[in-house]
Design a protein around this motif. Structure first.
Motif, PDB file in Angstrom:
ATOM      1  N   GLN A 126       0.876  -1.364  -0.212  1.00 38.37           N
ATOM      2  CA  GLN A 126      -0.174  -0.144   0.014  1.00 38.37           C
ATOM      3  C   GLN A 126       1.032   1.217   0.163  1.00 38.37           C
ATOM      4  OE1 GLN A 126      -3.946  -1.947   2.591  1.00 38.37           O
ATOM      5  NE2 GLN A 126      -2.196  -1.134   3.692  1.00 38.37           N
ATOM      6  N   PRO A 127       0.416   2.356  -0.191  1.00 38.61           N
ATOM      7  CA  PRO A 127       1.028   3.731  -0.211  1.00 38.61           C
ATOM      8  C   PRO A 127       1.989   3.696   0.849  1.00 38.61           C
ATOM      9  CG  PRO A 127      -1.120   4.025  -0.927  1.00 38.61           C
ATOM     10  CD  PRO A 127      -1.022   2.794  -0.625  1.00 38.61           C
ATOM     11  N   ARG A 128       1.617   3.422   1.986  1.00 36.41           N
ATOM     12  CA  ARG A 128       2.355   3.622   3.292  1.00 36.41           C
ATOM     13  C   ARG A 128       2.675   2.297   3.878  1.00 36.41           C
ATOM     14  NH1 ARG A 128       0.676   9.557   5.851  1.00 36.41           N
ATOM     15  NH2 ARG A 128       0.265  10.342   3.915  1.00 36.41           N
ATOM     16  N   GLY A 129       2.542   1.164   3.091  1.00 34.28           N
ATOM     17  CA  GLY A 129       2.707  -0.309   3.546  1.00 34.28           C
ATOM     18  C   GLY A 129       1.632  -0.563   4.674  1.00 34.28           C
ATOM     19  N   GLY A 130       2.182  -1.298   5.731  1.00 37.55           N
ATOM     20  CA  GLY A 130       1.213  -1.464   6.820  1.00 37.55           C
ATOM     21  C   GLY A 130       0.247  -2.726   6.514  1.00 37.55           C
ATOM     22  N   PRO A 131      -0.539  -3.318   7.370  1.00 30.86           N
ATOM     23  CA  PRO A 131      -1.359  -4.164   7.283  1.00 30.86           C
ATOM     24  C   PRO A 131      -2.451  -3.697   6.471  1.00 30.86           C
ATOM     25  CG  PRO A 131      -1.167  -3.850   9.778  1.00 30.86           C
ATOM     26  CD  PRO A 131      -0.543  -2.766   8.897  1.00 30.86           C
ATOM     27  N   MET A 132      -3.113  -4.794   5.678  1.00 27.57           N
ATOM     28  CA  MET A 132      -4.070  -4.704   4.688  1.00 27.57           C
ATOM     29  C   MET A 132      -5.511  -4.968   5.152  1.00 27.57           C
ATOM     30  SD  MET A 132      -2.310  -6.186   1.155  1.00 27.57           S
ATOM     31  CE  MET A 132      -0.567  -5.100   0.779  1.00 27.57           C
ATOM     32  N   ILE A 133      -6.490  -4.237   4.734  1.00 26.58           N
ATOM     33  CA  ILE A 133      -7.877  -4.520   5.263  1.00 26.58           C
ATOM     34  C   ILE A 133      -8.340  -6.042   4.959  1.00 26.58           C
ATOM     35  CG2 ILE A 133     -10.380  -4.003   4.928  1.00 26.58           C
ATOM     36  CD1 ILE A 133      -9.398  -0.990   4.549  1.00 26.58           C
ATOM     37  N   LYS A 134      -7.783  -6.420   3.720  1.00 25.98           N
ATOM     38  CA  LYS A 134      -7.965  -7.899   3.578  1.00 25.98           C
ATOM     39  C   LYS A 134      -7.017  -8.407   2.655  1.00 25.98           C
ATOM     40  CE  LYS A 134     -11.986 -10.117   0.967  1.00 25.98           C
ATOM     41  NZ  LYS A 134     -13.226  -9.837   0.346  1.00 25.98           N
ATOM     42  N   GLY A 135      -6.708  -9.783   2.807  1.00 20.17           N
ATOM     43  CA  GLY A 135      -5.862 -10.246   2.009  1.00 20.17           C
ATOM     44  C   GLY A 135      -4.378 -10.641   2.894  1.00 20.17           C
ATOM     45  N   HIS A 136      -3.487 -10.329   2.268  1.00 16.64           N
ATOM     46  CA  HIS A 136      -1.973 -10.748   2.985  1.00 16.64           C
ATOM     47  C   HIS A 136      -1.726 -10.209   4.296  1.00 16.64           C
ATOM     48  CE1 HIS A 136      -1.204 -10.787  -1.520  1.00 16.64           C
ATOM     49  NE2 HIS A 136      -1.578  -9.716  -1.566  1.00 16.64           N
ATOM     50  N   ALA A 137      -0.864 -11.278   5.029  1.00 13.39           N
ATOM     51  CA  ALA A 137      -0.257 -10.965   6.312  1.00 13.39           C
ATOM     52  C   ALA A 137       1.096  -9.896   6.100  1.00 13.39           C
ATOM     53  CB  ALA A 137      -0.096 -12.199   7.045  1.00 13.39           C
ATOM     54  N   SER A 138       1.605 -10.369   5.062  1.00 12.02           N
ATOM     55  CA  SER A 138       2.973  -9.637   4.695  1.00 12.02           C
ATOM     56  C   SER A 138       2.765  -8.564   3.743  1.00 12.02           C
ATOM     57  CB  SER A 138       3.903 -10.591   4.007  1.00 12.02           C
ATOM     58  OG  SER A 138       3.505 -11.179   2.995  1.00 12.02           O
ATOM     59  N   HIS A 139       3.831  -8.193   2.773  1.00 10.26           N
ATOM     60  CA  HIS A 139       3.572  -7.221   2.118  1.00 10.26           C
ATOM     61  C   HIS A 139       3.531  -5.802   2.698  1.00 10.26           C
ATOM     62  CE1 HIS A 139       2.632  -9.338  -1.766  1.00 10.26           C
ATOM     63  NE2 HIS A 139       2.276 -10.285  -1.093  1.00 10.26           N
ATOM     64  N   GLN A 140       3.970  -5.740   3.911  1.00 13.47           N
ATOM     65  CA  GLN A 140       3.864  -4.427   4.823  1.00 13.47           C
ATOM     66  C   GLN A 140       5.011  -3.495   4.597  1.00 13.47           C
ATOM     67  OE1 GLN A 140       2.444  -4.995   8.739  1.00 13.47           O
ATOM     68  NE2 GLN A 140       1.290  -6.888   8.175  1.00 13.47           N
ATOM     69  N   ILE A 141       6.369  -3.930   4.217  1.00 11.50           N
ATOM     70  CA  ILE A 141       7.289  -3.154   4.170  1.00 11.50           C
ATOM     71  C   ILE A 141       7.945  -2.519   2.720  1.00 11.50           C
ATOM     72  CG2 ILE A 141       7.921  -3.408   6.538  1.00 11.50           C
ATOM     73  CD1 ILE A 141      10.062  -5.277   5.653  1.00 11.50           C
ATOM     74  N   GLY A 142       7.253  -2.925   1.779  1.00 10.07           N
ATOM     75  CA  GLY A 142       7.487  -2.719   0.595  1.00 10.07           C
ATOM     76  C   GLY A 142       8.653  -3.517  -0.152  1.00 10.07           C
ATOM     77  N   LEU A 143       8.667  -4.616   0.237  1.00 10.37           N
ATOM     78  CA  LEU A 143       9.717  -5.347  -0.426  1.00 10.37           C
ATOM     79  C   LEU A 143       9.057  -6.779  -0.706  1.00 10.37           C
ATOM     80  CD1 LEU A 143      12.358  -5.010   2.559  1.00 10.37           C
ATOM     81  CD2 LEU A 143      12.521  -4.079   0.028  1.00 10.37           C
ATOM     82  N   ASP A 144       7.774  -6.828  -0.935  1.00  7.86           N
ATOM     83  CA  ASP A 144       7.210  -8.320  -1.522  1.00  7.86           C
ATOM     84  C   ASP A 144       6.403  -7.959  -2.783  1.00  7.86           C
ATOM     85  OD1 ASP A 144       7.659 -10.325   0.915  1.00  7.86           O
ATOM     86  OD2 ASP A 144       6.503  -8.443   2.031  1.00  7.86           O
ATOM     87  N   VAL A 145       6.371  -8.768  -3.790  1.00  2.30           N
ATOM     88  CA  VAL A 145       5.532  -8.632  -4.589  1.00  2.30           C
ATOM     89  C   VAL A 145       4.970 -10.073  -5.430  1.00  2.30           C
ATOM     90  CG1 VAL A 145       7.294  -8.685  -6.543  1.00  2.30           C
ATOM     91  CG2 VAL A 145       5.183  -7.679  -7.435  1.00  2.30           C
TER      92      VAL A 145
END
Length: 305
Positions: A126-145
């Motif tokens: 997301q634009p500022r990373g962090g937890p998502m309302i729905k979906g992934h547990a990771s992808h929070q710090i801008g290093l996952d795709v």
């Protein structure tokens, strides 16, 4: 039912749900409710899931892949010569500049080394990373795709097509092998990703890992980065390592030495793990992560205008 079986069942249910959510189609005209008040006890996903632009200042990954946030994110353009972003309405096409650069050069290699014109890019951060309302547990710090296991078409998809087109499941119904959609191109795409020096891990369905172990020829060193994980049957998850010297980014443990094709892989196919029976009493969901649960610097990231 043993505790291990219960945990395995819970993990399978969670991953199956995550796999479905990762391709969910957003209804036309859907809008999230307004952002709730920013407090220490507000669920963090309700905050980070509503921010529409990155913070300013120095680029940083703050915290861990599944417990953190992202400062001063970069945006991947929705279309490029060899990539197209899927599900753009989710606003999950942000990441570290290193991640954006990886996608650009990786997709170019794919177009050169396979018959694919390029790759379809799933969720980043997301634009500022962090937890998502729905979906992934990771992808929070801008290093996952997530990279879809479906080639980019020759033509540029419309925004409507990007919201509704589905990826390709390459895992057979028996969960121990692959189906007719798997090809040598898929193998090469995984290899192209794994050979990138900035890639630390690639998560795939155990059946994909088994096929890669069986079919890889020549240098097998890249197989070490390809790790089995539930779900991941229509996309694979690429994770870059923390930038060198950045203390705010919390790295994972080193990848286990070896190609990962031995007894550790066999564990995923033992009786009761492929199709575990759900527990009679479902496990209680964990309470949502709050702002106070995240690294302290994430409070400043979310509060920035």
């Amino acid at each position: 039912m043993t505790l291990k079986t219960l945990l395995a069942a819970a993990a399978l249910v969670a991953c199956a749900a995550g796999a479905a959510q990762a391709q969910d189609v957003t209804p036309p005209g859907f809008r999230l409710p307004p952002m709730p008040p920013i407090t220490a006890t507000t669920p963090a996903k309700e905050l980070f899931g509503r921010v529409t632009r990155p913070s300013t200042g120095r680029e940083r990954s703050i915290g861990f892949y599944s417990k953190g946030c992202l400062a001063s994110a970069s945006m991947l353009p929705l279309s490029g010569p060899t990539w197209q972003v899927m599900r753009p309405s989710r606003d999950r096409f942000y990441g570290r500049l290193t991640l954006v650069s990886f996608i650009q050069r990786f997709s170019k290699r794919v177009a050169s080394n396979t018959s694919w014109p390029g790759v379809l890019v799933g969720d980043m951060s997301q634009p500022r990373g962090g937890p998502m309302i729905k979906g992934h547990a990771s992808h929070q710090i801008g290093l996952d795709v997530d990279i879809w296991l479906r080639p980019m078409p020759n033509q540029e998809l419309t925004m409507a097509q990007r919201e509704t087109l589905m990826s390709t499941n390459v895992v057979a119904e028996n969960r121990i092998d692959l189906n007719r959609f798997w090809s040598a191109n898929h193998m090469q795409v995984l290899k192209d990703a794994a050979l990138d020096p900035q890639v630390e891990r690639i998560l795939v369905n155990p059946a994909i890992k088994r096929a890669v172990c069986r079919d890889a020829r020549g240098d097998r060193g890249w197989l070490q980065k390809v790790r089995p994980q539930w779900g991941h049957d229509y996309h694979f998850h690429v994770r870059l390592g923390c930038p060198a010297g950045e203390a705010s980014c919390k790295p994972q443990a080193d990848v286990v030495p070896g190609d990962g094709c031995g007894k550790a892989l066999d564990w995923w196919f033992t009786p009761g793990r492929l199709f575990p029976r759900p527990p009679k009493i479902p496990p209680k969901p964990r309470p949502p992560m709050t702002l106070k649960d995240l690294p302290a610097d994430c409070a400043a990231v979310i509060r920035e205008p």
